[in-house]
Design a protein around this motif. Structure first.
Motif, mmCIF file in Angstrom:
data_model
loop_
_atom_site.group_PDB
_atom_site.id
_atom_site.type_symbol
_atom_site.label_atom_id
_atom_site.label_comp_id
_atom_site.label_asym_id
_atom_site.label_seq_id
_atom_site.Cartn_x
_atom_site.Cartn_y
_atom_site.Cartn_z
ATOM 1 N N LYS A 190 0.845 -1.206 0.000
ATOM 2 C CA LYS A 190 0.000 0.000 0.000
ATOM 3 C C LYS A 190 0.877 1.252 0.000
ATOM 4 O O LYS A 190 1.891 1.311 0.687
ATOM 5 N N PHE A 222 -7.558 -1.149 11.956
ATOM 6 C CA PHE A 222 -8.200 -1.619 10.722
ATOM 7 C C PHE A 222 -9.673 -1.825 11.040
ATOM 8 O O PHE A 222 -10.019 -2.539 11.980
ATOM 9 N N HIS A 248 -1.017 -8.180 8.630
ATOM 10 C CA HIS A 248 -1.077 -6.811 8.115
ATOM 11 C C HIS A 248 -0.679 -5.769 9.171
ATOM 12 O O HIS A 248 0.186 -4.933 8.938
ATOM 13 N N LYS A 334 -14.399 -6.463 12.002
ATOM 14 C CA LYS A 334 -15.342 -6.549 10.872
ATOM 15 C C LYS A 334 -16.703 -6.066 11.367
ATOM 16 O O LYS A 334 -16.980 -6.094 12.562
HETATM 17 C C1 BG6 Z 1 -7.369 -9.695 3.594
HETATM 18 C C2 BG6 Z 1 -8.272 -10.329 4.605
HETATM 19 O O1 BG6 Z 1 -6.046 -10.129 3.787
HETATM 20 O O2 BG6 Z 1 -7.429 -8.299 3.713
HETATM 21 C C3 BG6 Z 1 -9.690 -9.811 4.455
HETATM 22 O O3 BG6 Z 1 -8.255 -11.730 4.453
HETATM 23 C C4 BG6 Z 1 -9.731 -8.311 4.443
HETATM 24 O O4 BG6 Z 1 -10.511 -10.322 5.496
HETATM 25 C C5 BG6 Z 1 -8.723 -7.742 3.466
HETATM 26 O O5 BG6 Z 1 -11.038 -7.908 4.073
HETATM 27 C C6 BG6 Z 1 -8.604 -6.242 3.590
HETATM 28 O O6 BG6 Z 1 -7.768 -5.735 2.606
HETATM 29 P P1 BG6 Z 1 -7.889 -4.201 2.174
HETATM 30 O O7 BG6 Z 1 -6.755 -4.025 1.216
HETATM 31 O O8 BG6 Z 1 -9.240 -4.045 1.554
HETATM 32 O O9 BG6 Z 1 -7.749 -3.410 3.422
#
Ligand code: BG6
Length: 482
Positions: A190, A222, A248, A334
């Motif tokens: 990113k 997040f 992440h 989520k």
């Molecule tokens: C993925 C996860 O690695 O990343 C997902 O498995 C998540 O659950 C996604 O929705 C989020 O990615 P981004 O780039 O949309 O923040």
């Protein structure tokens, strides 16, 4: 850059990841001129028995839905570069056929000067990584006399805990050398994550401030405003810590906390990241809040009594000279009230506060990764007017305004290009992965055993109130009046 014939093989070509991420990224690279028609061929491989055109139509259908791609001549030309081979993931037959197709492509291009390069992208569940890697090694390695390479790209989850991850790493490690293995964590691709080292080490302003003397706490957050949506089956096996935090958010933490690398070289950068991970103290139970959104278990693929967290706030503490005593708060969830990913670095109060402005909030340095990329700094300034009163305002670098018309590359696009170029800087090294699992495995086992339970929260909310209380206990001060 190297030249010569390039074969990109997407394994799991009929799946969701390939459709939504891998092929769109390849198309973007193609239309920007990074994949040259006379050099490149793309192969899709999967078990499903479909034709070349079926696969092309699937990709086209997905790309056409998004206005930013549109139906263009470029898209039609790109689709013609794709061929499909069907076969199983653990038998030689399919892989021999794949190798034959790749070799034919290489032969047809042997007038090109240079080596032949084979890039295998495993858009597959990790359970099939070992057999697939074995098959690639047995049947599909680059055989060109002119050099070239064979590289493997794998996606997370790399295992479920320290032990399973180490088993997977050794199985793959017996077949391929570390420089051939590209473990993708797409957060490292990113734009604003890549900006972190520049911000920290190219600005004199931050150098003396970036430590425990000045920084009170760091949050890496997040949030998603949707639930597991059809991925409940997958998600339930992993949960939010394995899905987002252990990879992440922890990768982002490394970039925020690491020391300056000796040089801007992949090994130097990754050496510093590993040191941060190895300095993290064991997580305390009272510094973890887990949540599960109400309605998560209604998904028919999720067990009725699932204990899987869809939300977690976890405090990590780094035991070193720079960070002792500074909580790093990792928060992911989520089905919350907004979609956002950001890093918030909150500074300490000003000693000897003559303006009595403490209540308005502290200096905060915020990097918003998405949506609407931005970097801003919260400052206290004089309220314009005749009175000497103060107000919180911000120095704001919003990318949409400052870089109007500049396309920000997708994470996958950048990372695939790095793989072709052989740059492992933004990929996770084996020892990094091990250190990351070491941090989270004890907590994960306690959740798996039912010893730690998620608190129910309302979808569309901020998550459990206990998480906000934990934040406050950690010292985070909400900014007011701004
Ligand atoms: C993925 C996860 O690695 O990343 C997902 O498995 C998540 O659950 C996604 O929705 C989020 O990615 P981004 O780039 O949309 O923040």
């Amino acid at each position: 850059p190297e030249t010569g014939c390039l074969s990109i093989i997407v394994l799991g070509a009929s799946g969701d990841l390939a459709k939504k991420k891998t092929f769109p990224a390849l198309f973007n690279l193609y239309r920007q001129g990074f994949l040259l028609e006379h050099e490149v061929h793309i192969f899709g491989y999967a078990r499903t028995k479909i034709s070349d055109d079926d696969l092309r139509n699937r990709i086209r259908g997905y790309l056409e839905k998004d206005d930013s791609y549109g139906i263009s001549e470029d898209l039609l030309k790109f689709l013609q570069l794709i061929k499909y081979v069907s076969g199983s993931y653990d038998s030689e037959e399919g892989f021999r056929l794949l190798d034959k197709e790749i070799s034919e492509h290489e032969l047809s291009k042997n007038s090109i000067e240079g080596s032949s390069r084979r890039l295998f992208y495993l858009a597959l569940p990790p359970s099939v990584y070992p057999p697939v890697c074995r098959m690639i090694k047995q049947c599909c390695m680059n055989k060109s006399d002119l050099g070239g390479w064979t590289r493997i790209v794998v996606e997370k989850p790399f295992g479920k805990d320290l032990e399973s991850s180490e088993t997977l790493s050794s199985q793959i490690g017996e077949l391929f050398e570390e420089p051939q293995i590209y473990r993708i964590d797409h957060y490292l691709g990113k734009e604003l994550v890549q900006n972190m080292l520049v911000l920290r080490f190219a600005n004199r302003l931050f150098l003396p401030l970036w430590n425990r003397d000045n920084i009170d706490n760091v949050q890496i957050v997040f949030r998603e405003d949707f639930g597991t949506e059809g991925r409940g089956g997958y998600f339930d096996e992993y949960g939010i810590i394995r899905d987002i935090i252990q990879n992440h958010l922890l990768q982002v933490l490394c970039l925020v906390a690491m020391e300056k690398p000796i040089l801007l070289k992949p090994e130097h950068i990754r050496d510093e990241k590993v040191k941060v991970l190895q300095s993290v103290l064991p997580i305390k139970d009272e510094e973890v809040v887990l949540g599960q959104y109400d309605g998560y278990r209604d998904d028919p693929t999720v067990p009725d009594r699932s204990n899987t967290p869809t939300f977690a706030t976890v405090i990590l503490r780094i035991h070193n000279e720079r960070w002792e005593g500074v909580p790093f708060i990792l928060k992911a969830g989520k089905a919350l009230n907004s979609r956002k990913a950001e890093i918030r670095v909150q500074f300490k109060d000003v000693p000897g506060d003559i303006f009595k402005c403490k209540k308005q909030g502290r200096n905060e340095f915020v990097i918003r990764l998405q949506p609407s990329e931005a970097i801003y700094m919260k400052l206290t300034v004089k309220q314009p007017g005749l009175e000497m009163s103060t107000v919180q305002s911000e120095l704001d670098l919003s990318y949409g305004q400052r870089y109007q018309g500049v396309a920000i590359p997708e994470a996958y696009e950048r990372l695939i290009l790095d793989t072709i170029r052989g740059d492992q800087q933004h990929f996770v090294r084996r020892d990094e992965l091990k250190a990351a699992w070491e941090i989270f495995t004890p907590v994960l086992h306690r959740i798996d055993n039912g010893e730690m339970k998620p608190i129910l929260y309302k979808p569309g909310s901020r998550g459990p109130a206990e998480a906000d209380q934990l934040l406050e206990r950690a010292g985070y001060v909400q900014t007011h009046g701004y």
